[in-house]
Structures are given as structure tokens and as C-alpha cells.
Design an enzyme around this catalytic site. Structure first.
Site, PDB file in Angstrom:
ATOM      1  N   TYR A 164      -5.908   7.135  -7.596  1.00  0.00           N
ATOM      2  CA  TYR A 164      -7.342   7.375  -7.465  1.00  0.00           C
ATOM      3  C   TYR A 164      -8.019   7.607  -8.809  1.00  0.00           C
ATOM      4  O   TYR A 164      -9.177   8.015  -8.864  1.00  0.00           O
ATOM      5  CB  TYR A 164      -7.595   8.571  -6.543  1.00  0.00           C
TER       6      TYR A 164
ATOM      7  N   TYR B 156       0.801  -1.216   0.000  1.00  0.00           N
ATOM      8  CA  TYR B 156       0.000   0.000   0.000  1.00  0.00           C
ATOM      9  C   TYR B 156       0.840   1.275   0.000  1.00  0.00           C
ATOM     10  O   TYR B 156       0.559   2.215  -0.747  1.00  0.00           O
ATOM     11  CB  TYR B 156      -0.924  -0.020   1.222  1.00  0.00           C
TER      12      TYR B 156
ATOM     13  N   CYS C 207     -14.975   6.736   3.581  1.00  0.00           N
ATOM     14  CA  CYS C 207     -15.490   6.133   2.351  1.00  0.00           C
ATOM     15  C   CYS C 207     -14.713   6.616   1.131  1.00  0.00           C
ATOM     16  O   CYS C 207     -14.216   5.835   0.347  1.00  0.00           O
ATOM     17  CB  CYS C 207     -16.970   6.440   2.196  1.00  0.00           C
TER      18      CYS C 207
END
Length: 226
Positions: free
Chosen positions: A139, A87, A204
Site C-alpha cells: 500500500y 494477489y 474504496c
């Protein structure tokens, strides 16, 4: 997640982190919500769909919450160059990967078109290397089709959704649609899998445009010929 002050830029293969031949962490055996295995091989009647739509915590939940047809979901890293990344490497922007969700589904119960509708409506696909306050190449919006039929449906749905987005005042869709072949899906660490089931009040990170994606579209003939 992370908010970068620098302008995001994809690395070239030569400048990407090298990675490693094997994964350096364990992945859980089963989905904690659906109870199904996370990793393949999957039963032969199922199909696989891969999407990137911002922070994969919220993105994965969108798909496992579909009422029927989704067999399992898992999150990972895809579309870049670094083998078996972790990550922190992906967040550095030096792997080229996006945060991805793999959806394993039964096409007899839910169509790929329905998955595309969920994909488009769950994020803003016009933002480039960002989703809301999450900024970075990881993203970006992406679809990685596994079959010519998936690729044709993805291209057709992008054209259809662009029309309604334009009519609602949004800009150009920046979603990359590239074959899954040659773009390995690397499963993410165990704590990322079904993160929002473990942390219901957790971050979220994705939000839609509020614009509905049309359904019932047919792939363009030229797309089916590719």
C-alpha cells in the site's frame, strides 16, 4: 483489504517469493467503462504513467473518472521482485510489489502534471507502508516514471506538494519515485480490473489529505539534466 498486526518490511531480493515465468490467470481484453483495450501495445501517440497510492480499486477509479485524456486504465503489481505474482502473494508482503495503477493517456488532451495532481490529492503520501487502515508494503505510495520528463515532473511536484503539506501540518512525503524501467508492471487478476465499476458500493480504501496540489510548476533544471 488486509490489516496486518506486524510491522511491514520490504523483502530483500533473496527473500522474495520466486514467482513464475508466465501469468497464471487471464486478463480481460477491454476496459468495462472506457471500452478500450487493457493491454498493450498501445497507439503510438499515447503515453503511459504508473502510480501506487494504496488499494488499487479506488485508485484506478480516480483516473478513469478524469473528464478527458485518459485512454485506458488497469491495475497490477509493480516495484518488487516476484515475477508474475498473484494477489495472495502480493498481500503476503513477500513480493516487494505495490498495488499499482497504469494510466494510458493522450498527452495532447491531458498533461502528466494533471495526472500527478490527481495522484497526490487522492491519497495521503506521508503514511509509509499504509493508507488509512490498509497496512502493508503493497500500500505504499509510488511513482514509476517512464521518461526523464516524467521523472523531472514527479520530483518537482513532490517538492511543491511537500511545501503545502508541511504548511498544513502534515509530515514528510514517503512516496518512492523510481524509474519504471526494470520495474515490470504485472497486470492483476480480472476481478480486480475496474473493480468499483462492477461493485459500485465496494470498498474504496483511499482518501486524500484535503490539501490541494499546486500546478504550473516547472521541473528544476538539475532534474532535467539527469
Amino acid at each position: 483489504m488486509f490489516l496486518y498486526s506486524r510491522t511491514p518490511q520490504l523483502p530483500t531480493p533473496e527473500h522474495a517469493l520466486q514467482g513464475r515465468p508466465e501469468r497464471v490467470f487471464a486478463v480481460p481484453d477491454r476496459h468495462i467503462v472506457l471500452g478500450t483495450p487493457l493491454l498493450g501495445p498501445y497507439p503510438g501517440h499515447l503515453e503511459v504513467a504508473d502510480f501506487g497510492l494504496g488499494c488499487f480499486w479506488g485508485a484506478e477509479r480516480k483516473f478513469w473518472q478524469l473528464p478527458v485524456g485518459v485512454w485506458t486504465t488497469l491495475v497490477g503489481y509493480q516495484g518488487g521482485y516476484t515475477e508474475n505474482p498473484h494477489y495472495e502473494e502480493v498481500c503476503s508482503g513477500l513480493t516487494g510489489h505495490t498495488e499499482a495503477v497504469r494510466v494510458v493517456y493522450d498527452p495532447a488532451l491531458i498533461s502528466y502534471e494533471k495526472l500527478l495532481k490527481t495522484f497526490w490529492e487522492s491519497h495521503n503520501p506521508t503514511q509509509g507502508f499504509r493508507q488509512g487502515n490498509d497496512v502493508g508494503t503493497q500500500y505504499r505510495s509510488a511513482i514509476y516514471p517512464h521518461t526523464p520528463a516524467q521523472a523531472a515532473a514527479a520530483e518537482t511536484s513532490r517538492r511543491a506538494y511537500q511545501q503545502v503539506l508541511t504548511g498544513s501540518g502534515f509530515g514528510t512525503i514517503t512516496t518512492e519515485i523510481l524509474p519504471a524501467e526494470g520495474r515490470v508492471f504485472y497486470p492483476a487478476e480480472g476481478y480486480h480490473q475496474q473493480y468499483l465499476a462492477k461493485n459500485p458500493a465496494g470498498y474504496c480504501g483511499i482518501g486524500g489529505t484535503g490539501v490541494s496540489c499546486p500546478t504550473g510548476f516547472a521541473p528544476a533544471p538539475e532534474a532535467m539534466d539527469k
